[in-house]
Structure formats: C-alpha cells, structure tokens
Write an enzyme that holds these catalytic residues in place. Structure first.
Site, PDB file in Angstrom:
ATOM      1  N   ASP A 124       8.853  -8.235  38.767  1.00 22.09           N
ATOM      2  CA  ASP A 124       8.513  -8.880  40.027  1.00 22.09           C
ATOM      3  C   ASP A 124       9.632  -8.551  41.016  1.00 22.09           C
ATOM      4  O   ASP A 124      10.730  -8.150  40.610  1.00 22.09           O
ATOM      5  CB  ASP A 124       8.405 -10.395  39.805  1.00 22.09           C
ATOM      6  N   ASP A 166       3.818 -15.278  37.963  1.00 24.37           N
ATOM      7  CA  ASP A 166       3.766 -14.231  36.949  1.00 24.37           C
ATOM      8  C   ASP A 166       3.374 -14.753  35.569  1.00 24.37           C
ATOM      9  O   ASP A 166       3.473 -14.013  34.589  1.00 24.37           O
ATOM     10  CB  ASP A 166       5.138 -13.538  36.844  1.00 24.37           C
ATOM     11  N   ASP A 226       9.943 -14.431  37.690  1.00 26.67           N
ATOM     12  CA  ASP A 226      10.581 -15.743  37.845  1.00 26.67           C
ATOM     13  C   ASP A 226       9.708 -16.875  37.324  1.00 26.67           C
ATOM     14  O   ASP A 226      10.070 -18.040  37.413  1.00 26.67           O
ATOM     15  CB  ASP A 226      10.940 -15.990  39.316  1.00 26.67           C
TER      16      ASP A 226
END
Length: 1154
Positions: free
Chosen positions: A484, A845, A841
């Site tokens: 990410d 996700d 994080d």
C-alpha cells in the site's frame, strides 16, 4: 444414490447484509449431501467397535465421513439427520441436523407457509409440532427453506432488505415478533467454545501422533524396554501438558475477545424503550444508542444521528470514523457499499448525537447478529483459517508414506529372520512391530516445527507478531510483494503544500496557505467539507482533514444539549457542526453550519456536505475528492481548460491532490432528507488543494533489497496514478532510466466497444517508444513498467482476460484501486503461481491481507486478526526480515526433516543387521542414541539464524525433488556400507568371538557385532547432523550456532571415548564388548571419518549443481510456474506491449499512430 445439494446463496449480485469475507467463508460453493440413520448399520458398527477393541471408533474419529457412510444411507436433504459438507477447499465436514419447536408465525418468516389453505390444512389434520430444521457450521446457522429446497444461511432472510425497509423497522418490533425472530436467528452471541482440560486431553491423546506414541510405549514395555519407554512417556506427558495449557489459554483469550454481552436499549412497537440483554437482539430490532456511546454487540444501520466510532478492532485504523445516517430509498442495503452508514459489531462507539429530541444520541436498526457480524467474521477467520497450500507440508506427508512402506518391508524381513531363529510367538510379534516404531520416527512431525518456533520467537523480539506459525515457512517462497502507499511506503501525515482557485477563466496564482485565501466558496469549502468532530473539546478525524481544517484557521463548534440555540441561529435547520472563521484577519468571512454529511467512500472517491449560512438565508453544497471524479461531476463550463495539464504537473511532483466543487441548494427544501445523488451533480468547480506526502526513509532501502533478491515489488494504492508513479520513482520501484507505460482500458458501453491502449508517459517521444520495443528491455533486465488505474483494471478483468496475465507480469503501479480490487489483484497474481505477500496499514487492505499468502499489517491497533503477521514497526523494514526468517525456517525445516528421516534409517539398518546375526541393540544404547544424540541435535539444529542478506535464489520447497532424493539415497547407501564394513572388519579379526547361536536378541549381549554397529551408528547420527545442516546463502555459517557446534564437539568426543577407551562402568552399563585391539578401534574411527568425508563431499557437489548434467540430458523443461513461462514468452516477444495502438477484445487493431 446420494442427493447432492448446495448451500443457497443470495440470488442478486449484491453482497448479503453481513460483511462476510468469501476468502474465509467455506460456505461459498459448498456441496451438501444428506444421510439418514440406519438402525442395523449402527448396531453393526457398535459390534465392530467391540470386536476391534475400539479401533473402529478410532478410525471413525479420524475420518468422520467414513463413520457416516458406514452407519447411514443417503436421502434427500429435506429428510436428512446427518449432513456431509464439502467446502471449496475440498475438505469434508460432518454436521448434525437439529430441530427446534417454533410458532407458526416463525415458519411464515421462513416462507414455509405461503398458502392460507395449506396453513388451515396443517391446523386441521396435523397434530405434530411445528419444527424448524437447521444446522450449525463454523458458528453460522443454516435453516431449511422449502421454497428454495436447500439449507440456507439464516442471513438470506434479510438479504433483500432495502434502505426503506430498514427505516420501516424504526418503529420497533413487538415482543412477540422479537421472540419469533429469535427462534429463527438464534442468540446474538459469538460463542467460542472453551473445551475443558479433560476433553482437550482426550482429543490430544487421540491424535494419530500420540496414538502412535502410545502404541510404541506399550510395545516397548512388552519388550522390557522399561527405562526407554518411561522416558518417552514422561516426555510425551510434558509435551501434552504444554500443548493443553497453550490451547486452553488461546481458547480463553479468543473467547474473551469474542464474547460481547451488554445491556442495550431497544424501541418496541408500542413506542416504549426497553432495556434488554444484547443476547436477545435480532435483525430488525431498533437500537437506541446513548450519547456516551457503547461497545456495539451487533451490526446495525444508522438511521438517525451521527456516531463517532473507533473501528481499530476490525480495520486496524486507529483514527475514529464518523458514521452518518443511511440515505432512504429503495436501493438494496449492503454493509459493504454502505460502510459509512453501518455500525459494526465489536467497534467502540465513542459518542452519538443528533438522533432526536432529548439526549437520545442516535438510532440504528440491527442488520446482523452473532457470527454473521463483522466481528464474527474476524473471529471465524481465526477459529477456522484457510488451509495452507504449501508443497513442503504436502511432500512431508508423502515422504511419511514412503517411510511407512520401508517399515513394512523391514517388518516382513525381520519376521522371516525371527521365524528362522525359532523365537517365541510373543517375541516374533513384538520384534516385528518394533521395526515400525524405528522406521517411522514418532517425533518427526514435532521435530520439523522446531525451526518455525525459533523463527517465531526471533520475529517477536523484532516486534513482528505471528498468529499462524506455518505461514513463516511460506514467507521463504515469496516471489512478489504488494505494498500500500499511504502510511506504508509514505508517511501517514500530510502537509499542505498549497491551494489554487479555478474556474471558467482558468486557474489563479498558487496560494501557499489556505488561510490566505479571500472569503469565498473555496475557503468555506476547505473549512466545512470534512467529517472532523469534537471529543471532549479535541478535534478527531482523518489526519488529512485535520490538517486541512487547521490550515484554514477556522474553529469547529458542535451543538451542546438540545442544540436549539445553534439551530435558531441558522434558520431552524438541525445543525451538526458550525465552522467559525478566525476573528482577526484582513478579510471577513461568515460562519457556516453543516446540516448534512455524505462521508467519503473509497468506491465513490468523494465526500460532500450541505451547509447553511448564518440566519439560514442561503445553503451551499460542497464536495471534495479525487480531481478526476470531482471534475466529472461538475458542469463542463466551470472546469478550467488547463485542468488536466495542472493536475498532471502537481501529481508528477508526488503531491496528493484534492479537488473542490460547490453549488447552491434550495434552502427551503428538507436538507436532512436530500439525497446524495441530487447533491453531487451539476457542481461548480472551485479549485485544487495540494498536500505533500513524504516517502519514509526506509522504503527505498527495502525496495532495493527486494529488487536485488529478485522479488518483485508492486504498489497498490487508492491515490492518483501520477502521484503513485512519482512515489514509485522516489522509493526505487521504477528506476531513473526506466520508462512508465500507462495501460488505459475502457469498458463496453452502448455507444462504444471496449478498448485497450498502451501509451508512454507524457514527455516520451515516438522514437523512445520504438527504442523500448527494439531494445527488448523487459522487467527483470529491463526498461519499462506498466501503470494501471482501478477503472482500467476492472475493464481488463471484464473485457480483456487474454491480456490480463501479460499486463500483471509487467505492471508495477496500480492506482485508484478500491479495497475489493486490491483483493482481486492478489488473487489474479496467485493464479500466475506467484507466492504473493501484501503489506498494508490494515485500514483498506484487510481483504488483500487475508487473500495474500503472506499478509503483514503495520497497524499498532488490534489488526492482528486481519493478517497472519503484525508489525509494531511502522515501516516496511519488517518485510526483508520476514522473508529472511522464512527462508531460514524453511531451510531448517528441510534439514530437520532429512535428519529425522536419516536417523530412523540409520537405526533401521542397525536393527536389521543385528537381527540378521541374531542379536540386537541394548536398551541403554537406544536411549543414548534417541535422547542424548538425536533429540538434542534436532533441538539445537533449529537455532540457526538467518543470513543478513537476501539471496536472489529462493530455497526449495519440495522434499521429492531430484537433488533431495539423490542425496538421501547416497547417504543411505553410505550408512549401510559403513555399518556393514565395520561388521565385516570385526568378524575378520583373529580375536573375534562368534555369537551364541542358541539365543537371540539382548540375551546375546555383549558381543562384537553389537559394539561395532553401535559405535559406527553413533558416529553416523553426528555425521548426518553436520551434513544436512545447510547454511549459505539463507543462513549464517554453522559456527554462529555456538550451542549446536559445542554439542557436536561434545558428542563426537563422547563417541570417540566410547569406541577408543570406554571405562568398565560404560562397558557394563551399555553392554559393550571390551575390545582390546587399539588398531581396530582406530580403524573404526577412521571408517567413520571416511563416511563423513564422502557424505559431505557428495552433499556439497549436489548443492553446487552436480545433478544439472542430468537435467541437460533430459532437456530443458518449461517451468511449472505460469509466471516463469509467461516471462520467457514476453522476453522473446518483440511486439509487446503494442504501443500507441487501440485494441479491441477480439485482438483487432482499430487504429495505429505509431
């Protein structure tokens, strides 16, 4: 014939009300087979259990499906007593069909009694009770629905609820209706079973490993190996005790985390509010949320008021989220698409407000309970994890079968030898079965986990926590890692870089600070278009919005008490918050009141608010979001002509760009009931806000480390494509001399066909386009990277599946990806046989972290439930550490498996050789070899530490590969030859005393044959520990494992002492023959040294690729991994990618500009 059904799924394409993740929901694509008890078969099985002394019950315990097939017959699902379920992973489960007495109204809820005449017939002619048939599987309740002819998840009853239906529940359920629903839905509780120590002990002892241990101990006791049997028994008891303690402790911890019971207030149909236990809640209950908030025990849709929620339990995102009321309408409700209006179970509601008169807080309607909630989903993912598909574990089981076959051959051979020796029948059976316990070491499964346990402890010391130890070995085979961007590769916080006003006349000059803007809609939009709220006087919200509001200098004020004072100041509108300008300054601005919020959505890429000016004379709607999305919702004449050019410039510099727009709203309309779609259209473009997001200093180092190790790095972000490209260049994913090619795919519409186009980033010439192709530079050696947006990725998946694998092979940047697309990307990469890692994080996700082979969450909150690994270090430096530990653990597991297999074969050969000459190994000799030599070596062998650097090659994962099998075969030959050579040399000596042929086994001790074979095999245990212990390139050299090295020296010294100069005590205790010929003893030690040298050199040559010549002879075969075959194909292609050509799904070229 067995009737096979399937679990009924929602018929629509929309998700069901519960946010159940299909990755961990085995009920998806689940086949169901119905069976009914047959009395005579049941009694026959009971008789078989008695005659087999319980062995049949043990087999049924290990194979429940076999128990059902033996005692039942197949039948239609509607009549079944027992069900056999087969999940999408191919695993079988047995569940019992349960019944509960329900009222007739409950059956109407299930749709069982749709016909009035049929209902009357039941009343008149049937005396039997109304029964609901259901079963429980992994905490979920499945009920039988006649209208669907299948068992369905009970949540299917509420899957068709629309937003209007939910608002209809706002009046509350009657006590009778609530009771009927509870009969169907069950209790609202996430019940994690905590088994008693006795039940755990029973299940542990019945594990095949411990059954085999028990069988071995009984066998040794019968053979009078009392001391050895006692030691193994004590070790097993200690092992079981630790296992029971840890299992019970984890169950209690998970139960405490999952169990959530509190008292809540619900509204009844009479209008009264009633305090009830959360266990009694059912979908449809109207929940009254107090102002001070609560720990929510269910999933609920927010209908009135606003709630500030801490969702760290679910997402790992520590920043509180503001939830707003669900927009009314006839759209189908989905907790996934309506996340901003859904309160999830297990989240902490910090405060609620604006739900009605008085101090009522907020109003919500329960949508899911129990395991169907978001928290139930996460608990289920821990209780019932997805099976790990890893070749090492599959090959380990196959190898055990090979050892079992060797044991069978040894048993037959020993039976023949013992029969010829005319031993008693008891000895014949005991000695023959004893071979099985030697050839298949009972400690093998436990031994190969040693390296994983050491790696897990080292990771814990480095603040990386693992909830799935088998995943550590999988880390060693990762070939691609997705990252990410925000909060992972870049810093979490953002700094305002500047703001620029825009309109039909173009863009104005850049203003470095928003507070310097003149009064106007842009300044009001910057100050008011957000979801920041106050908690005890302190602003809380998204860091980006907090920084944006702070940069304007405006102050946030929220209503106190009933809020009537603020409402009166703004024309009587219900005020959610007021933004007041600073008192001093060159310009004067008016305060604005926020009366409606539409929170940010990843899927919509925007948010909006409706504000009212002081006095309530006018109302404005403001919107902010991704520039592309905002511009598409604005009137074309209000968007500056230079919009695309300026956006490209800012994004190319790595800036986070947000666009703002506004429009007047009829102040006399019902602003609380206004729909989002009405607000977010025909807007007037206002300008752009630029924020700087710095790359974390650790990111470029880690990306470079992975690149050197030939591990692909891929960025997956929701940010702008050009911003992502800039960050990719800053962190080293894209080199300074490498090109970026944009992949643009459009979906099929009524006016146009789907198209696909590959184009170089702006600034590249046609000549450079040709160079990229003619030079044949590809990712790996290389010259270009593909960049794909979320819309293009969706179009590729839907309309260009033939191009998707090729694009995935070269794509490094995926931007504007919504959470579901991140998960889909991981799955598509796995289809190419990549071992995919995902680092994020934990906020957006979660799905991708679970889908990946290795998921790493960087959140400090309770995000460990979202992925196997959680790092407390908030940067990606944990990724190389994890891969290094994974490789070290995998190599160690390989070494331990090979060592335990060779140990069993050394002892197997020793026993058969001695059986052949009518003797055997002494009890203490067995004990010394098994405990002091092998067990200690295996424990300390696993302490090897990983190398400091990642090597380009990955360790092998197959135990049945040619190098592994060849080395094992050669080592076994050397073992047999070494022991036979020692025996033959001893028998050729003139001082040799032949064995007494009238006795057998330990009665023949001491003797020369036993002493020679024991001495040689003792050296071989130590030799093999050195030979199979691998170091370079994935582990540090052997001398770094000092305890193991010291143990080797001590054991070698003791074996040398036993052979050369044993004292009288050792001779008596170990029942050794006192050999006085020192030359023979030295020859035995030299023979052991020669054995070591041959095995060590052979192992080294195999490691250096000696067997490559065999592969050359059979010819080069294509790789089994699809991505390697595809990479070779693309590397040989001079026409990929087809630059500046517009492609259609049928491979035809529409036009060409090259």
């Amino acid at each position: 014939m067995c009737l096979t059904g399937s679990v009924a799924e929602p018929q629509s394409g929309l998700p069901s009300p519960s946010p159940r993740d299909p990755l961990i929901s085995p009920d998806f694509h689940m086949d169901v087979q119905g069976y009914k008890w047959v009395r005579w078969q049941v009694w026959l099985c009971r008789l078989g259990a008695i005659l087999s002394l319980g062995l049949l019950l043990l087999v049924f315990h290990w194979r429940p499906r076999l128990a059902v097939l033996a005692r039942c017959r197949s039948c239609p699902l509607a009549l079944a007593d027992i069900l056999i379920l087969r999940d999408r992973f191919g695993q079988w489960h047995v569940v019992e069909v349960l019944t509960t007495e329900v009222e007739e109204s409950s059956l109407e809820l299930l749709g069982q009694l749709d016909d009035v005449e049929w209902r009357d017939t039941i009343r008149l002619y049937r005396d039997e009770k109304m029964l609901m048939r259901y079963y429980l599987y992994e905490g979920l309740r499945y009920v039988w629905l006649d209208r669907k002819g299948a068992f369905c998840r009970v949540s299917v009853l509420s899957e068709d609820w629309t937003c209007s239906d939910l608002y209809g529940f706002q009046k509350g359920l009657s006590p009778l209706e609530q009771s009927l629903r509870r009969n169907v839905y069950g209790d609202n509780i996430i019940d994690v079973p905590v088994k008693s120590y006795m039940k755990l002990l029973f299940e542990e002892v019945l594990n095949p490993f411990y059954v085999f241990q028990l069988f071995s101990i009984i066998l040794w006791m019968c053979d009078e190996y009392y001391f050895y049997a006692l030691c193994i028994f004590v070790i097993s008891i200690i092992s079981i005790s630790f296992s029971l303690y840890e299992t019970h402790k984890q169950s209690v911890t998970l139960c405490n985390m999952a169990r959530l019971v509190n008292d809540v207030t619900v509204r009844r149909s009479s209008g009264e509010e009633e305090r009830v236990s959360s266990v009694d809640l059912v979908p449809g209950d109207c929940l009254i949320i107090p102002q001070e908030g609560l720990l929510l025990p269910c999933d609920a849709a927010l209908l009135a008021g606003e709630c500030l929620v801490n969702e760290s339990m679910l997402t790992g995102e520590s920043v509180p989220a503001l939830k707003t009321p669900l927009p009314p309408g006839d759209r189908k409700y989905s907790s996934d698409s309506q996340r901003r209006h859904t309160l999830f179970c297990g989240t902490q509601l910090i405060q609620a407000k604006g739900g009605g008169s008085g101090d009522s807080g907020a109003v919500a309607v329960v949508t899911s309970t129990g395991f169907f909630t978001a928290k139930g989903n996460l608990v289920s993912s821990i209780l019932y994890p997805q099976p790990i598909n890893f070749r090492f574990y599959q090959d380990a089981f196959k190898f055990l079968l090979v050892l079992g076959f060797i044991a069978l051959l040894g048993t037959i051979y020993s039976f023949v030898i013992l029969w010829q020796s005319k031993v008693t029948w008891v000895q014949l059976v005991i000695r023959s079965l004893d071979i099985v316990t030697i050839a298949v070491p009972p400690a093998l499964p436990a031994a190969i986990t040693t390296g994983t346990i050491y790696a897990q402890n080292r990771l814990k010391r480095s603040s990386v926590f693992c909830i799935s130890p088998p995943c550590i070995n999988v880390c060693g085979k990762v070939s691609l890692f997705c990252f990410d961007k925000t909060g992972t590769l870049t810093e979490e916080g953002l700094d305002v870089w500047g703001v620029i006003e825009g309109g039909p006349a173009g863009f104005s000059e850049l203003v470095p600070e928003p507070r310097l803007l003149p009064p106007g809609p842009l300044l009001s939009g910057l100050a008011g278009c957000h979801t920041v709220t106050l908690l005890r006087g302190q602003p809380l919200g998204d860091p980006l919005e907090l920084r944006m509001v702070e940069s304007t200098g405006w102050a946030l004020q929220e209503p106190e008490g009933h809020g009537n004072i603020l409402d009166a100041q703004f024309g009587g509108h219900k005020v959610l918050a007021v933004m007041r300008p600073p008192p001093q300054g060159n310009f004067t601005s008016e305060a604005v009141a926020i009366v409606q919020r539409f929170p940010f959505s990843s899927a919509l890429q925007r948010m909006s608010v409706v504000t009212v000016a002081q006095g309530g004379q006018s109302a404005l709607a403001f919107m902010k979001g991704s520039p592309e999305m905002v511009a598409s919702l604005c009137r074309a004449e209000t968007v500056p002509a230079q919009f695309c050019h300026r956006l490209h410039d800012f994004s190319s510099e790595g800036l986070r760009v947000l666009a703002f727009a506004y429009k007047p709203v009829n102040v006399n309309s019902d602003l609380k009931a206004i729909e989002r779609g009405e607000v977010e259209k025909d807007m007037h473009f206002l300008g752009l806000l630029m924020m700087k997001n710095l790359v974390k200093p650790e990111s470029p180092k880690v990306i470079n480390t992975l690149r050197v190790a030939h591990i692909r790095s891929v960025m997956v972000t929701g940010d702008n494509l050009l911003t992502a490209v800039n960050v990719a260049k800053s962190c080293g994913m894209v080199g300074s001399d490498e090109k970026v090619i944009f992949v643009t795919a459009t979906p099929h519409t009524a006016q146009s066909v789907a198209t696909l186009r590959f184009s170089l980033e702006d600034g590249a010439t046609a000549q450079s386009s040709i160079e990229v192709i003619t030079q044949g530079l590809y990712q790996g050696g290389f010259g270009y990277h593909l960049a794909v947006s979320g819309k293009s990725f969706a179009a590729l998946c839907d309309h260009f599946p033939e191009y998707l694998p090729k694009v995935l092979m070269r794509a490094t940047i995926f931007a504007r990806m919504v959470p579901d697309q991140k998960t889909q990307l991981v799955k598509e990469l796995q289809k190419l046989n990549y071992r995919v890692g995902m680092c994020g994080d934990g906020a957006n996700d979660c799905g991708a972290l679970r889908a990946a082979d290795v998921g790493v969450s960087l959140s400090e909150a309770e995000a460990s439930v979202a992925s196997p690994f959680t790092s407390k270090t908030e940067n990606i430096s944990c990724v190389p550490l994890l891969i290094r530990e994974g490789r070290c653990s995998l190599v160690t597991s390989f070494s331990l498996f090979r060592y335990m297999a060779l140990y069993s074969l050394i002892q197997f050969c020793s026993v058969l050789i001695l059986y052949t000459v009518r003797t055997s190994i002494a009890d203490l000799q067995f004990l010394y070899c098994d405990l002091f030599l092998v067990t200690l070596l295996a424990i300390l062998m696993g302490r090897g530490v990983p190398s400091e650097k990642l090597h380009p090659c990955r360790p092998p994962a197959s135990l049945l590969a040619l190098p592994v099998l060849c080395s094992l075969l050669i080592h076994i030959c050397m073992i047999v030859l070494g022991q036979l050579a020692a025996l033959l040399i001893a028998t050729s000596e003139n001082w040799y005393i032949p064995l007494n042929s009238t006795v057998f086994g330990t009665a023949n001790l001491p003797n020369v044959e036993n002493t020679c074979v024991f001495g040689m095999s003792g050296f071989q245990y130590i030799i093999m520990a050195v030979v199979v212990t691998k170091s370079y390139p994935h582990k540090k050299p052997l001398y770094h494992n000092m305890l193991f090295l010291c143990l080797l020296v001590v054991q070698f010294g003791m074996m040398t002492w036993f052979v050369l100069k044993p004292g009288s005590f050792i001779i008596r205790a170990f029942q050794l023959f006192d050999v006085t010929d020192m030359n023979f003893k030295m020859l035995l030690v030299s023979l052991a040294a020669l054995n070591f040298m041959i095995c060590f050199v052979v192992e080294m040559l195999i490691d250096m690729g000696m067997l490559n010549c065999v592969q050359l002879l059979r010819g080069k075969r294509p790789s089994k991994k699809q991505y390697k075959r595809l990479n070779a194909l693309l590397s040989d292609s001079a026409s990929w990618p087809p630059l500046n050509q517009t492609l259609s799904p049928t491979h035809t070229t529409i036009d060409s500009y090259s």
